[in-house]
Each structure stands twice: as structure tokens, then as C-alpha cells.
Design an enzyme around this catalytic site. Structure first.
Site, PDB file in Angstrom:
ATOM      1  N   CYS A  10      13.131 -58.722  59.591  1.00 22.19           N
ATOM      2  CA  CYS A  10      12.850 -59.219  60.871  1.00 22.19           C
ATOM      3  C   CYS A  10      11.708 -60.518  60.557  1.00 22.19           C
ATOM      4  O   CYS A  10      11.955 -60.809  59.261  1.00 22.19           O
ATOM      5  CB  CYS A  10      12.070 -58.307  61.737  1.00 22.19           C
ATOM      6  SG  CYS A  10      10.501 -57.473  60.966  1.00 22.19           S
ATOM      7  N   ASN A  13       7.854 -58.241  59.300  1.00 16.69           N
ATOM      8  CA  ASN A  13       7.741 -57.066  58.518  1.00 16.69           C
ATOM      9  C   ASN A  13       6.643 -56.150  59.098  1.00 16.69           C
ATOM     10  O   ASN A  13       6.252 -55.311  58.258  1.00 16.69           O
ATOM     11  CB  ASN A  13       8.067 -57.545  57.164  1.00 16.69           C
ATOM     12  CG  ASN A  13       8.233 -56.084  56.373  1.00 16.69           C
ATOM     13  OD1 ASN A  13       7.948 -55.949  55.007  1.00 16.69           O
ATOM     14  ND2 ASN A  13       9.174 -55.310  56.647  1.00 16.69           N
ATOM     15  N   CYS A  15       6.972 -54.840  62.561  1.00 19.73           N
ATOM     16  CA  CYS A  15       7.374 -54.061  63.651  1.00 19.73           C
ATOM     17  C   CYS A  15       8.725 -53.437  63.451  1.00 19.73           C
ATOM     18  O   CYS A  15       8.762 -52.469  63.366  1.00 19.73           O
ATOM     19  CB  CYS A  15       7.217 -55.175  65.030  1.00 19.73           C
ATOM     20  SG  CYS A  15       5.666 -55.750  65.191  1.00 19.73           S
ATOM     21  N   ARG A  16       9.588 -54.471  63.490  1.00 20.75           N
ATOM     22  CA  ARG A  16      11.122 -53.966  63.811  1.00 20.75           C
ATOM     23  C   ARG A  16      11.614 -53.356  62.359  1.00 20.75           C
ATOM     24  O   ARG A  16      12.333 -52.279  62.420  1.00 20.75           O
ATOM     25  CB  ARG A  16      12.031 -55.049  64.247  1.00 20.75           C
ATOM     26  CG  ARG A  16      11.670 -55.540  65.641  1.00 20.75           C
ATOM     27  CD  ARG A  16      12.378 -56.752  66.278  1.00 20.75           C
ATOM     28  NE  ARG A  16      11.719 -57.952  65.607  1.00 20.75           N
ATOM     29  CZ  ARG A  16      12.259 -59.252  65.641  1.00 20.75           C
ATOM     30  NH1 ARG A  16      13.260 -59.340  66.454  1.00 20.75           N
ATOM     31  NH2 ARG A  16      11.519 -60.061  65.149  1.00 20.75           N
ATOM     32  N   SER A  17      11.783 -54.288  61.469  1.00 18.64           N
ATOM     33  CA  SER A  17      12.313 -54.016  60.105  1.00 18.64           C
ATOM     34  C   SER A  17      11.701 -52.670  59.572  1.00 18.64           C
ATOM     35  O   SER A  17      12.368 -51.855  58.944  1.00 18.64           O
ATOM     36  CB  SER A  17      12.423 -55.125  59.351  1.00 18.64           C
ATOM     37  OG  SER A  17      11.222 -55.585  58.851  1.00 18.64           O
ATOM     38  N   ASP A 124      11.994 -59.069  69.600  1.00 27.94           N
ATOM     39  CA  ASP A 124      10.969 -59.155  69.002  1.00 27.94           C
ATOM     40  C   ASP A 124       9.740 -58.561  69.960  1.00 27.94           C
ATOM     41  O   ASP A 124       9.501 -59.087  71.121  1.00 27.94           O
ATOM     42  CB  ASP A 124      10.644 -60.674  68.586  1.00 27.94           C
ATOM     43  CG  ASP A 124       9.252 -60.608  67.912  1.00 27.94           C
ATOM     44  OD1 ASP A 124       8.314 -59.675  67.885  1.00 27.94           O
ATOM     45  OD2 ASP A 124       8.959 -61.693  67.378  1.00 27.94           O
TER      46      ASP A 124
HETATM   47  P1  4NP Z   1       8.554 -58.465  63.673  1.00 32.20           P
HETATM   48  O1  4NP Z   1       7.450 -58.714  64.676  1.00 32.20           O
HETATM   49  O2  4NP Z   1       9.118 -59.532  63.150  1.00 32.20           O
HETATM   50  O3  4NP Z   1       9.411 -57.281  64.413  1.00 32.20           O
HETATM   51  O4  4NP Z   1       7.731 -57.451  62.419  1.00 32.20           O
HETATM   52  C1  4NP Z   1       6.508 -59.820  64.499  1.00 32.20           C
HETATM   53  C2  4NP Z   1       5.394 -59.473  63.780  1.00 32.20           C
HETATM   54  C3  4NP Z   1       4.272 -60.547  63.277  1.00 32.20           C
HETATM   55  C4  4NP Z   1       4.514 -61.708  64.165  1.00 32.20           C
HETATM   56  C5  4NP Z   1       5.704 -61.863  64.947  1.00 32.20           C
HETATM   57  C6  4NP Z   1       6.710 -60.885  65.078  1.00 32.20           C
HETATM   58  N1  4NP Z   1       3.696 -62.857  63.978  1.00 32.20           N
HETATM   59  O5  4NP Z   1       3.957 -63.915  64.269  1.00 32.20           O
HETATM   60  O6  4NP Z   1       2.662 -62.513  63.026  1.00 32.20           O
END
Ligand code: 4NP
Length: 165
Positions: A10, A13, A15-17, A124
């Protein structure tokens, strides 16, 4: 048979992955399926960090522990180290494809497309409330359940010998 090596990707790294990683490990264990699972982000802001507390909470609610996992950024070595690289959304997919050596491109897919032939993103949830994480959890459950079924399929049902009659 060698275990399949799967990398979820994702953006951050956290939340989703990581949720997909913990969930696939959990579901594979329940199905007695040997897999190697990891996750990574296309961005490097959360290297070494625990998953987001909201991801940890939704996983914990469903009996999955993410607290041994730490954030990392995808690296070019990952294209050798994994058999399948599954991106959460179209932007992640674009970034992963841009990094991939040409020979590794067939390993790179959108998760929901690979698992369920549904060309849709896992959205996201970072700027969403807890309901965003519940939605991600339920989509990943569908995706990872289908993935386990696909990985557990004997070769004779996967089409490889369908021409042998
Ligand atoms: P992820 O979510 O891609 O599912 O881990 C996010 C986590 C952090 C950020 C964006 C999306 N960020 O901008 O820090």
C-alpha cells in the site's frame, strides 16, 4: 511444494497492507496452508513503525495480532523474493509497476482483481474514521479468503493440465 511468497503493498505500510499481511497469515494457518507473507509501502514515512493503532484495533477485534509487524518500504529485491506482489489501489499498482524489472511485471497485480476478478481498489482509510477501517477489514477478508482458496487449489484445477484429457 514450496510455499507461495506473497507481498502486499500500500502507500504507508501502516494501514491496509499490514492488515492484509496479518489476515492472510491467520487465514492460511487456519486452512493449513504454508505461505510466506510480508507487506511494504511505496512511501518511506513509517519505516520501523508499528501499524496504525486503528489497524491494530480492528485486527485485534477479529483475533489477529499485528504487533510484531513493522513498516518498511518496497525494495527492488522484493521482485525476486516474492512470487506475487499485490497492490491495494491503482496508485500503489502504478508505483510498484514503475519499480519492477520487466521480467517481474507478471507478478504484480491489484489484490481484488487477482483474488476476485474485481478491478476495484481497497480504499485508503488513513484520513477516515473507524468505519473506514471496518470497510477495509471486510474487503480484505473477502480478498484474502479468495486468495487462500486460489492458493490451495490443486494444480489439476488451476487450468495447468486442463488440456490433458
Ligand atoms: P496505508 O495508509 O497506505 O493503507 O498504510 C496510509 C498511511 C499513511 C499515509 C497514507 C496512507 N501517510 O500519508 O502517512
Amino acid at each position: 511444494m514450496k510455499p507461495a511468497r506473497i507481498l502486499f503493498v500500500c502507500l504507508g505500510n501502516i494501514c491496509r497492507s499490514p492488515l492484509a499481511e496479518g489476515m492472510l497469515r491467520h487465514l492460511a494457518q487456519k486452512a493449513n496452508l504454508d505461505v510466506i507473507v510480508d507487506s511494504a509501502g511505496t512511501g518511506g514515512w513509517h519505516i520501523g513503525e508499528l501499524p496504525d493503532p486503528r489497524a491494530i484495533a480492528v485486527a485485534h477485534k477479529h483475533g489477529i495480532d499485528l504487533t510484531a509487524q513493522r513498516g518498511r518500504k518496497i525494495a527492488v529485491e522484493d521482485f525476486d523474493a516474492f512470487d506475487l506482489i499485490l497492490a491495494m489501489d491503482k496508485s500503489n499498482l502504478r508505483h510498484v509497476r514503475a519499480l519492477a524489472p520487466t521480467a517481474a511485471l507478471p507478478k504484480v497485480h491489484l489484490l481484488m482483481n487477482y483474488a476476485l476478478s474485481r478491478n476495484e481498489p481497497v480504499p485508503d482509510p488513513y484520513y477516515e474514521g473507524p468505519e473506514g477501517f471496518e470497510l477495509v477489514y471486510s474487503m480484505l477478508l473477502e480478498g484474502c479468503t479468495a486468495l487462500v482458496e486460489k492458493l490451495a487449489e490443486p494444480v489439476s484445477r488451476s487450468g495447468n493440465i486442463s488440456s490433458v484429457r
